[in-house]
Design a protein around this motif. Structure first.
Motif, PDB file in Angstrom:
ATOM      1  N   SER A 576       0.859  -1.138   0.092  1.00 42.41           N
ATOM      2  CA  SER A 576       0.173  -0.138  -0.074  1.00 42.41           C
ATOM      3  C   SER A 576       0.876   1.130  -0.096  1.00 42.41           C
ATOM      4  CB  SER A 576      -1.090   0.007   1.187  1.00 42.41           C
ATOM      5  OG  SER A 576      -1.780   1.117   1.205  1.00 42.41           O
ATOM      6  N   TYR A 577       0.186   2.438  -0.588  1.00 44.29           N
ATOM      7  CA  TYR A 577       1.138   3.584  -0.924  1.00 44.29           C
ATOM      8  C   TYR A 577       0.819   4.432   0.327  1.00 44.29           C
ATOM      9  CZ  TYR A 577       3.111   3.274  -5.417  1.00 44.29           C
ATOM     10  OH  TYR A 577       3.681   3.044  -6.552  1.00 44.29           O
ATOM     11  N   TYR A 578       1.546   3.989   1.537  1.00 42.32           N
ATOM     12  CA  TYR A 578       1.528   4.631   2.809  1.00 42.32           C
ATOM     13  C   TYR A 578       2.603   5.983   2.691  1.00 42.32           C
ATOM     14  CZ  TYR A 578      -1.134   1.000   5.088  1.00 42.32           C
ATOM     15  OH  TYR A 578      -2.475   0.460   5.206  1.00 42.32           O
ATOM     16  N   LEU A 579       3.010   6.665   3.694  1.00 41.76           N
ATOM     17  CA  LEU A 579       3.525   8.026   3.720  1.00 41.76           C
ATOM     18  C   LEU A 579       4.818   7.882   2.876  1.00 41.76           C
ATOM     19  CD1 LEU A 579       3.332  10.863   4.533  1.00 41.76           C
ATOM     20  CD2 LEU A 579       4.283  10.203   6.818  1.00 41.76           C
ATOM     21  N   GLU A 580       5.468   7.024   3.291  1.00 41.23           N
ATOM     22  CA  GLU A 580       6.945   6.916   2.683  1.00 41.23           C
ATOM     23  C   GLU A 580       7.109   6.656   1.245  1.00 41.23           C
ATOM     24  OE1 GLU A 580      10.861   7.347   2.374  1.00 41.23           O
ATOM     25  OE2 GLU A 580       9.744   7.764   4.029  1.00 41.23           O
ATOM     26  N   ASN A 581       6.218   5.529   0.576  1.00 39.82           N
ATOM     27  CA  ASN A 581       6.087   5.561  -0.723  1.00 39.82           C
ATOM     28  C   ASN A 581       5.293   6.678  -1.299  1.00 39.82           C
ATOM     29  OD1 ASN A 581       7.083   2.846  -0.519  1.00 39.82           O
ATOM     30  ND2 ASN A 581       5.203   1.996   0.068  1.00 39.82           N
ATOM     31  N   ARG A 582       4.532   7.269  -0.849  1.00 42.74           N
ATOM     32  CA  ARG A 582       3.716   8.295  -1.228  1.00 42.74           C
ATOM     33  C   ARG A 582       4.403   9.694  -1.610  1.00 42.74           C
ATOM     34  NH1 ARG A 582      -1.562   9.873   1.795  1.00 42.74           N
ATOM     35  NH2 ARG A 582      -1.327   7.779   2.439  1.00 42.74           N
ATOM     36  N   ARG A 583       5.501   9.563  -0.608  1.00 46.76           N
ATOM     37  CA  ARG A 583       6.535  10.672  -0.616  1.00 46.76           C
ATOM     38  C   ARG A 583       7.479  10.698  -1.757  1.00 46.76           C
ATOM     39  NH1 ARG A 583       9.207  10.283   3.807  1.00 46.76           N
ATOM     40  NH2 ARG A 583       7.539  11.552   5.018  1.00 46.76           N
ATOM     41  N   GLN A 584       7.860   9.158  -2.087  1.00 43.93           N
ATOM     42  CA  GLN A 584       8.626   9.000  -3.349  1.00 43.93           C
ATOM     43  C   GLN A 584       7.579   9.356  -4.922  1.00 43.93           C
ATOM     44  OE1 GLN A 584       9.943   5.006  -3.090  1.00 43.93           O
ATOM     45  NE2 GLN A 584      11.279   5.460  -1.304  1.00 43.93           N
ATOM     46  N   LEU A 585       6.533   9.064  -4.531  1.00 50.71           N
ATOM     47  CA  LEU A 585       5.603   9.130  -5.817  1.00 50.71           C
ATOM     48  C   LEU A 585       5.556  10.663  -6.100  1.00 50.71           C
ATOM     49  CD1 LEU A 585       3.989   7.822  -7.967  1.00 50.71           C
ATOM     50  CD2 LEU A 585       1.825   7.949  -6.287  1.00 50.71           C
ATOM     51  N   SER A 586       5.320  11.393  -5.097  1.00 48.37           N
ATOM     52  CA  SER A 586       5.307  12.939  -5.205  1.00 48.37           C
ATOM     53  C   SER A 586       6.560  13.334  -5.670  1.00 48.37           C
ATOM     54  CB  SER A 586       4.941  13.558  -3.768  1.00 48.37           C
ATOM     55  OG  SER A 586       4.895  15.067  -3.780  1.00 48.37           O
ATOM     56  N   GLU A 587       7.771  13.117  -5.196  1.00 49.67           N
ATOM     57  CA  GLU A 587       9.101  13.372  -5.800  1.00 49.67           C
ATOM     58  C   GLU A 587       9.147  13.238  -7.225  1.00 49.67           C
ATOM     59  OE1 GLU A 587      11.857  11.689  -3.544  1.00 49.67           O
ATOM     60  OE2 GLU A 587      11.188  13.090  -1.697  1.00 49.67           O
ATOM     61  N   ALA A 588       8.330  12.042  -7.776  1.00 45.94           N
ATOM     62  CA  ALA A 588       8.663  11.556  -9.062  1.00 45.94           C
ATOM     63  C   ALA A 588       7.608  12.516 -10.033  1.00 45.94           C
ATOM     64  CB  ALA A 588       8.047  10.155  -9.040  1.00 45.94           C
ATOM     65  N   PHE A 589       6.579  13.042  -9.303  1.00 45.30           N
ATOM     66  CA  PHE A 589       5.654  13.979  -9.967  1.00 45.30           C
ATOM     67  C   PHE A 589       6.455  15.225 -10.292  1.00 45.30           C
ATOM     68  CE2 PHE A 589       1.822  11.404  -9.178  1.00 45.30           C
ATOM     69  CZ  PHE A 589       1.360  11.182 -10.716  1.00 45.30           C
ATOM     70  N   GLY A 590       7.037  15.793  -9.142  1.00 44.72           N
ATOM     71  CA  GLY A 590       7.851  16.829  -9.164  1.00 44.72           C
ATOM     72  C   GLY A 590       8.948  16.811 -10.204  1.00 44.72           C
ATOM     73  N   ASP A 591       9.750  15.862 -10.183  1.00 49.33           N
ATOM     74  CA  ASP A 591      10.732  15.746 -11.423  1.00 49.33           C
ATOM     75  C   ASP A 591      10.277  15.694 -12.821  1.00 49.33           C
ATOM     76  OD1 ASP A 591      13.833  15.530 -12.066  1.00 49.33           O
ATOM     77  OD2 ASP A 591      13.264  13.473 -12.459  1.00 49.33           O
ATOM     78  N   LEU A 592       8.907  14.934 -12.902  1.00 48.19           N
ATOM     79  CA  LEU A 592       8.344  15.068 -14.193  1.00 48.19           C
ATOM     80  C   LEU A 592       8.035  16.076 -14.369  1.00 48.19           C
ATOM     81  CD1 LEU A 592       7.254  13.298 -16.670  1.00 48.19           C
ATOM     82  CD2 LEU A 592       5.277  12.941 -15.294  1.00 48.19           C
ATOM     83  N   LYS A 593       7.585  17.253 -13.548  1.00 45.87           N
ATOM     84  CA  LYS A 593       7.242  18.491 -14.062  1.00 45.87           C
ATOM     85  C   LYS A 593       8.226  19.307 -14.531  1.00 45.87           C
ATOM     86  CE  LYS A 593       4.985  22.552 -11.996  1.00 45.87           C
ATOM     87  NZ  LYS A 593       4.351  23.261 -10.813  1.00 45.87           N
ATOM     88  N   LYS A 594       9.435  19.420 -13.750  1.00 44.59           N
ATOM     89  CA  LYS A 594      10.669  20.027 -14.234  1.00 44.59           C
ATOM     90  C   LYS A 594      11.017  19.628 -15.568  1.00 44.59           C
ATOM     91  CE  LYS A 594      13.419  20.060 -10.819  1.00 44.59           C
ATOM     92  NZ  LYS A 594      14.886  19.788 -10.209  1.00 44.59           N
ATOM     93  N   ARG A 595      10.974  18.174 -15.794  1.00 40.85           N
ATOM     94  CA  ARG A 595      11.569  17.721 -17.336  1.00 40.85           C
ATOM     95  C   ARG A 595      10.482  18.131 -18.337  1.00 40.85           C
ATOM     96  NH1 ARG A 595      15.600  17.850 -15.032  1.00 40.85           N
ATOM     97  NH2 ARG A 595      16.282  16.218 -13.867  1.00 40.85           N
ATOM     98  N   LEU A 596       9.306  18.245 -18.028  1.00 34.13           N
ATOM     99  CA  LEU A 596       8.263  18.672 -19.030  1.00 34.13           C
ATOM    100  C   LEU A 596       8.472  20.197 -19.222  1.00 34.13           C
ATOM    101  CD1 LEU A 596       5.055  16.888 -17.787  1.00 34.13           C
ATOM    102  CD2 LEU A 596       6.046  16.588 -20.113  1.00 34.13           C
TER     103      LEU A 596
END
Length: 886
Positions: A576-596
């Motif tokens: 399950s995407y609890y807090l730690e896994n969710r933080r990694q997912l959020s960082e992945a979205f942030g990095d994707l935004k920067k590249r876009l």
């Protein structure tokens, strides 16, 4: 000898007129049946010498692949309706194997599922495997960012624009994937079926051949034969199949349909112009000769000659081409000449009271020699064209040359019989005799004698004005230009041309390109690569894209096998995407935004504003929204649900497409085999240009580029260009050869060089006037009207010959009488010719219209120079005691 023969012929035809008419009727009926099946071919391959490499290649392609081009069926409507209509239409067409060889309208998904990864290039396949190395949501986002960054930094690309295009790969699937993700977070999770369809669309691309707005869909239909006799059936088949879809608009184009519609236009023009020409010619006869049956009497032999010529052509050449199709109108104009010269003598008011048989015999003696000389000069001028390699010219020379001889023969044999029949009606039908007695006398053209006397008096002024005009028109003639484009001779309002322009605009390429057949796959790959390097080429269409090399397939199969092992080992733990896994997912979205955003800047700097806006909106829109939702989400249920359905659908799909098999020519889909592989196993290669290949100067650029790669390339555009080149080369020397032939023939006839040269002066001056007038009127040469120039020589020489002949009969000092004696016939024959060619100039087909216009202007110019320049020149000769003999 010649006079004795003419007297005998006149006596035989008049004494046995009933038998002659019966035999003529039987021959006409038989020839009408024979000539009825004669085809008109508009293909340029039928006009070129068969020894040309491009012609041999074209004929080999036709024999091996059934046809050289597709019928492009363009459907317009809503996307879903278009798909249904395309499926229905394709099914109906494929069932009819007698008419249709193959139909290509969408990607074969079953084939792609078995072999699709093998057909991708190395970079695309590696991208897929890297992207879906495992199916964890965070990992997919991270690898997407990495791929964008890799594209921006890829040093293997020489320009930033190329990097920007590479970096945009996958943006379409990313938008859809993030949309499904957002729906799941909002409590509206996507089904496994939806995500499977998304994966298939991402992998296969657009299944159907849509344009960018998805409002038009195109089908490539390959007919079983290039012969246009099946075109109407194919059109009917298409219309019937689309009846259940009245909301779908359909258009047909491609070389096949353009040629078919052009053929229909030509046939319509020839019918209309023949009737129009015949009516005008009949009117001239009625007004000039005031005989009730004059039009019938004069033109029945001409119509008979056309029927006989059709039968001769049917058993010799076998068909009519785009140029020889006008021979009937030429004979309508020229054939009337022979009748007019005889009728002019027979209806002369001074011969009133003389028996018809005696008038005919006298007409044959006085006019027969000029008719025979004119016929021989005309026909030999045309026969000279047979020396040309360009079959358009050589077949025109044969068809018209033999037609002129047949026409003269029919007139000389049948016209006396018709005149005798008309004369016999006077005794059999009292009312007809009464009408003929009350008819006004034939037009005497007395003004011609007055004109002749005036020209003698003002001979030096006339010669001076004519010389000045000749110098002016000669100067203008030097500046006339040549239009090499096919659009110069092609009707613009044809539906197929309008649809063709739509296709070029929608798909960024012209469907009319060059063709080449090759014996081995190795040759095919080599030439495919060579043509792909040309900047003028939009696409190389060959089976190579479906058949990677054995070595490439082995390399890719190893990679695919390795990926399947990785995919099998990377089963999702479903944590399950609890807090730690969710933080990694959020960082992945942030990095994707920067590249876009980096991608948006790159695209903007390169002027790709649409791509820049798309990346910017994606970064600021759904990516930012999803990052915020992931950070503030109370329960991971929505993320977990999307992870589960995504993993199941993606894994199932990827497992199917990686279960691939080697591709061979034998396991290609039937439609692909029929399209690219011939009966003898050779491979067809199509080279599609970036722009409209029928327009100059792109046509020259494109053909030069592809012919540097291979001199064997063929196709309609290649054959058309070669026809233009060959026609322009051979018209020059054919014109010279025709002129020299006429000089020799006239010299043999007149037995005097001075008389021969004087007879030629009106023709030479008239041609110069014609060319100058055409340039002043803004007319350009094209591949059809340039062939009218040698025809003018053969047709225009008659006037000068008849004028000189009459002058020699009347004698020195009687130029006015000579003009009156011959001028009537010259004016009337020129009138019939102008009616024929003037009607042709009114064609809706631009090529035929320009051909008729050049002939009409040329005839009027030679008529003017004959009636004005020649008499004045003869008067000058008389002043200097230079005698004309013959």
């Amino acid at each position: 000898m010649r006079i004795r023969f003419l007297k005998w012929l006149a006596e035989f035809s008049t004494e046995n007129y009933q038998a002659v008419l019966f035999i003529a009727a039987v021959i006409s009926i038989i020839c009408a049946f024979i000539g009825a099946g004669l085809q008109i071919r508009t293909q340029w391959v039928d006009m070129l010498p068969e020894s040309l490499a491009s012609v041999k290649e074209f004929n080999a392609i036709i024999e091996n692949f059934a046809s050289d081009s597709d019928i492009l069926v363009v459907l317009e409507g809503s996307p879903e309706t278009l798909k249904q209509a395309a499926e229905s239409l394709a099914g109906a067409l494929i069932q009819n194997r007698t008419l249709i060889r193959s139909v290509d309208y969408r990607v074969d998904r079953e084939f792609l599922e078995k072999h699709g990864l093998l057909l991708q290039d190395e970079q695309d396949m590696d991208t897929w495997m890297q992207l879906f190395k495992n199916l964890n949501l965070t990992g997919v986002l991270q690898r997407t960012s990495g791929l964008i960054e890799q594209g921006l930094k890829d040093e293997s690309q020489s320009d930033d624009a190329a990097k920007g295009r590479i970096a945009q790969r996958g943006m379409a699937w990313l938008e859809a994937w993030l949309g499904y993700f957002e729906r799941s977070l909002d409590g509206n999770p996507s089904s496994q079926e939806e995500l499977t369809q998304w994966m298939e669309h991402t992998f296969y691309g657009e299944t159907y051949y849509f344009n960018a707005p998805h409002n038009r869909l195109i089908l490539f239909v390959r007919p079983q034969s290039p012969d246009h006799k099946n075109a109407r059936q194919i059109k009917g088949l298409i219309q019937n199949a689309l009846q259940p879809y009245p909301q779908v608009q359909v258009g047909l184009t491609g070389v096949y349909m353009v040629s078919y519609e052009e053929l229909q236009t030509i046939r319509g023009d020839l019918k209309t112009n023949s009737v129009r020409s015949l009516v005008l010619i009949l009117l001239i006869f009625v007004l000039a000769f005031r005989m009730l049956l004059a039009p019938l009497i004069a033109n029945l032999p001409v119509i008979m000659s056309i029927l006989v010529t059709l039968a001769v052509v049917r058993y010799s050449v076998g068909y009519l081409n785009l140029i020889t199709s006008v021979f009937g109108i030429i004979l309508l104009g020229l054939g009337g000449d022979y009748s007019i010269h005889i009728l002019s003598h027979v209806t002369d008011p001074e011969k009133e009271g003389v028996k018809m048989s005696e008038k005919i015999k006298e007409a044959f003696v006085t006019s027969g020699q000029g008719i025979i000389t004119g016929c021989l000069t005309n026909s030999l001028a045309f026969f000279t064209l047979m020396l040309a390699d360009f079959r358009g010219l050589s077949e025109l020379g044969f068809t018209t040359g033999i037609g002129i001889i047949i026409c003269m023969s029919c007139v000389m044999c049948v016209l006396p019989a018709l005149l005798m029949w008309e004369s016999s009606l006077h005794g059999k039908i009292p009312k007809y005799r009464h009408l003929n007695q009350r008819r006004p006398p034939a037009v005497s053209f007395q003004f011609l004698q007055t004109l002749g006397d005036k020209l003698v008096r003002y001979r030096w002024a006339v010669v001076g004005v004519m010389l000045a005009l000749t110098i002016l028109f000669s100067y203008e003639a030097r500046h006339i230009t040549f239009n090499r484009s096919r659009t110069a001779i092609q009707p613009e309002n044809m539906p197929s041309v309008k649809v063709l322009n739509q296709v070029i605009g929608d798909f960024g390429l012209s469907p009319d390109g060059a063709l080449l057949s090759l014996s081995t796959l190795q040759q095919l790959r080599y030439y495919t690569h060579q043509f792909e390097q040309l900047p003028e080429v939009a696409m190389v269409d060959s089976v190579v894209r479906y058949l990677p090399t054995v070595a490439d397939q082995e390399t890719r199969l190893k990679k695919i096998s390795g990926y399947r092992l990785t995919l099998q080992a990377s089963s999702q733990e479903h944590q399950s995407y609890y807090l730690e896994n969710r933080r990694q997912l959020s960082e992945a979205f942030g990095d994707l935004k920067k590249r876009l955003l980096e991608l948006a800047s790159m695209a903007y700097l390169q002027g790709e504003y649409e791509a820049s806006d798309r990346a910017q909106q994606l970064a600021d829109g759904v990516v930012t929204t999803l990052q915020a939702k992931v950070n503030t989400l109370g329960s991971p249920r929505g993320i977990d649900a999307f992870q589960d359905v995504f993993e199941k659908s993606a894994r199932a799909f990827l497992w199917r497409v990686t279960d691939t098999q080697p591709v061979t020519p034998e396991n290609l889909p039937y439609a692909i085999q029929q399209r690219y592989i011939g009966k003898d196993g050779k491979f067809l290669l199509g080279i599609l240009p970036k722009e409209d290949v029928w327009q100059e100067p792109f046509q020259t650029k494109f053909l030069k580029a592809v012919q540097e790669v291979s001199s064997r390339v063929t196709g309609t555009v290649v054959l058309f260009s070669q026809s233009v080149n060959l026609a322009t080369q051979e018209v020059r020397w054919c014109t010279l050869a025709s002129f020299l032939t006429m000089v020799i023939l006239l010299w043999l006839d007149f037995k005097n060089l001075t008389t021969t040269l004087v007879a030629l002066i009106p023709l030479i001056v008239g041609v110069l006037w014609m060319l100058g007038i055409l340039h002043l009127c803004g007319v350009e040469y094209n591949v059809l009207n340039i062939m009218a120039i040698p025809l003018i020589l053969g047709i225009g020489i008659d006037n000068g010959v008849h004028m000189i002949r009459r002058y020699l009969i009347e004698g020195r000092g009687k130029l006015g009488l000579a003009m009156h004696g011959s001028g009537r016939g010259i004016l009337l024959t020129s009138g019939t010719n102008v009616c024929g060619f003037g009607a042709l100039a009114m064609s809706t087909h631009p090529g035929l219209a320009s051909f008729g216009l050049v002939l009409t202007v040329g005839l009027l110019a030679t008529l003017t120079t004959t009636m004005i320049t020649l008499p004045a020149l003869i008067a000058v000769f008389e002043q200097f005691n230079i005698s004309l003999k013959g």
